[in-house]
Scaffold this motif. Sequence first.
Motif, PDB file in Angstrom:
ATOM      1  N   LYS A 130       0.840  -1.203   0.000  1.00  0.00           N
ATOM      2  CA  LYS A 130       0.000   0.000   0.000  1.00  0.00           C
ATOM      3  C   LYS A 130       0.872   1.249   0.000  1.00  0.00           C
ATOM      4  CE  LYS A 130      -3.917   2.304   1.926  1.00  0.00           C
ATOM      5  NZ  LYS A 130      -4.030   3.120   0.777  1.00  0.00           N
ATOM      6  N   ARG A 131       1.930   1.247   0.807  1.00  0.00           N
ATOM      7  CA  ARG A 131       2.819   2.414   0.876  1.00  0.00           C
ATOM      8  C   ARG A 131       3.541   2.645  -0.445  1.00  0.00           C
ATOM      9  NH1 ARG A 131       5.222   0.240   5.613  1.00  0.00           N
ATOM     10  NH2 ARG A 131       3.698   0.503   7.241  1.00  0.00           N
ATOM     11  N   SER A 132       3.859   1.563  -1.161  1.00  0.00           N
ATOM     12  CA  SER A 132       4.609   1.700  -2.405  1.00  0.00           C
ATOM     13  C   SER A 132       3.739   2.194  -3.548  1.00  0.00           C
ATOM     14  CB  SER A 132       5.263   0.361  -2.785  1.00  0.00           C
ATOM     15  OG  SER A 132       4.271  -0.555  -3.204  1.00  0.00           O
ATOM     16  N   LYS A 133       2.421   2.233  -3.338  1.00  0.00           N
ATOM     17  CA  LYS A 133       1.458   2.755  -4.317  1.00  0.00           C
ATOM     18  C   LYS A 133       1.476   1.978  -5.632  1.00  0.00           C
ATOM     19  CE  LYS A 133       0.190   6.259  -1.744  1.00  0.00           C
ATOM     20  NZ  LYS A 133      -1.007   6.224  -1.011  1.00  0.00           N
ATOM     21  N   LYS A 134       1.863   0.714  -5.582  1.00  0.00           N
ATOM     22  CA  LYS A 134       1.798  -0.116  -6.776  1.00  0.00           C
ATOM     23  C   LYS A 134       0.462  -0.846  -6.751  1.00  0.00           C
ATOM     24  CE  LYS A 134       6.735  -0.783  -7.186  1.00  0.00           C
ATOM     25  NZ  LYS A 134       7.853  -1.681  -7.099  1.00  0.00           N
ATOM     26  N   GLY A 135      -0.233  -0.820  -7.838  1.00  0.00           N
ATOM     27  CA  GLY A 135      -1.529  -1.469  -7.902  1.00  0.00           C
ATOM     28  C   GLY A 135      -2.622  -0.543  -7.392  1.00  0.00           C
ATOM     29  N   SER A 136      -3.830  -1.046  -7.483  1.00  0.00           N
ATOM     30  CA  SER A 136      -4.973  -0.214  -7.082  1.00  0.00           C
ATOM     31  C   SER A 136      -5.196  -0.290  -5.577  1.00  0.00           C
ATOM     32  CB  SER A 136      -6.230  -0.671  -7.806  1.00  0.00           C
ATOM     33  OG  SER A 136      -6.671  -1.906  -7.278  1.00  0.00           O
ATOM     34  N   ASN A 137      -5.756   0.757  -5.032  1.00  0.00           N
ATOM     35  CA  ASN A 137      -6.097   0.775  -3.615  1.00  0.00           C
ATOM     36  C   ASN A 137      -7.150  -0.285  -3.310  1.00  0.00           C
ATOM     37  OD1 ASN A 137      -4.319   2.819  -2.962  1.00  0.00           O
ATOM     38  ND2 ASN A 137      -5.839   4.429  -3.130  1.00  0.00           N
ATOM     39  N   MET A 138      -8.093  -0.451  -4.215  1.00  0.00           N
ATOM     40  CA  MET A 138      -9.150  -1.441  -4.005  1.00  0.00           C
ATOM     41  C   MET A 138      -8.559  -2.846  -3.946  1.00  0.00           C
ATOM     42  SD  MET A 138     -12.241  -2.020  -3.496  1.00  0.00           S
ATOM     43  CE  MET A 138     -13.576  -3.140  -3.710  1.00  0.00           C
ATOM     44  N   GLY A 139      -7.669  -3.150  -4.866  1.00  0.00           N
ATOM     45  CA  GLY A 139      -7.042  -4.471  -4.884  1.00  0.00           C
ATOM     46  C   GLY A 139      -6.227  -4.732  -3.635  1.00  0.00           C
ATOM     47  N   THR A 140      -5.462  -3.735  -3.229  1.00  0.00           N
ATOM     48  CA  THR A 140      -4.644  -3.874  -2.026  1.00  0.00           C
ATOM     49  C   THR A 140      -5.525  -4.031  -0.797  1.00  0.00           C
ATOM     50  OG1 THR A 140      -2.915  -2.535  -3.042  1.00  0.00           O
ATOM     51  CG2 THR A 140      -2.817  -2.804  -0.668  1.00  0.00           C
ATOM     52  N   ALA A 141      -6.545  -3.181  -0.695  1.00  0.00           N
ATOM     53  CA  ALA A 141      -7.461  -3.258   0.455  1.00  0.00           C
ATOM     54  C   ALA A 141      -8.163  -4.606   0.494  1.00  0.00           C
ATOM     55  CB  ALA A 141      -8.481  -2.129   0.386  1.00  0.00           C
TER      56      ALA A 141
END
Length: 164
Positions: free
Chosen positions: A53-64
């Motif tokens: 999440k901190r690295s901002k790779k990928g979507s927030n929705m996917g990470t969440a």
Amino acid sequence: MIDPLTALAGIQSAISLVKKAAKVANDLGSLAPMIGKMFDAKSVATKAMLEAKRSKKGSNMGTALQIEMALDQAKVFEEELKMLFMQTGKIDVWNKIKARQAEMDRDDAKEISALKAEEKKAKEKADEMTEIALVIAILCFLMFFAFIGVNELIDFCKKTRGCV
């Protein structure tokens, strides 16, 4: 940094292993190493998800989604584990485990807080040193121009034979 998907696979594998071992184990004590590995895998997965999440790779929705699904799966397993302790008459052991976990979590939180305070203090110190260096550079720059100005004034006075 560990890949979040690998971390999730690790937690799923650890849960599956503990469930299989629980079916054939004679007592809960023999499961302790595997249960410990499952919670270690949970910790690694949580850290990997937060790092992703901190690295901002990928979507927030996917990470969440990945974070919440992994944590939910671990929570469900933890409830199953609690039931296993209850069924074997070892709820007192479970309560001691949870109390120790809470104590260790508090200690970790204090340690993290202290590290953050140290980092903040170090950053403030570095900022202060940068400001001091900037002030010194500006003063040197001003002194250089003052020197050039005085030197030019002296040269002017010598050429015009004035400036009393």
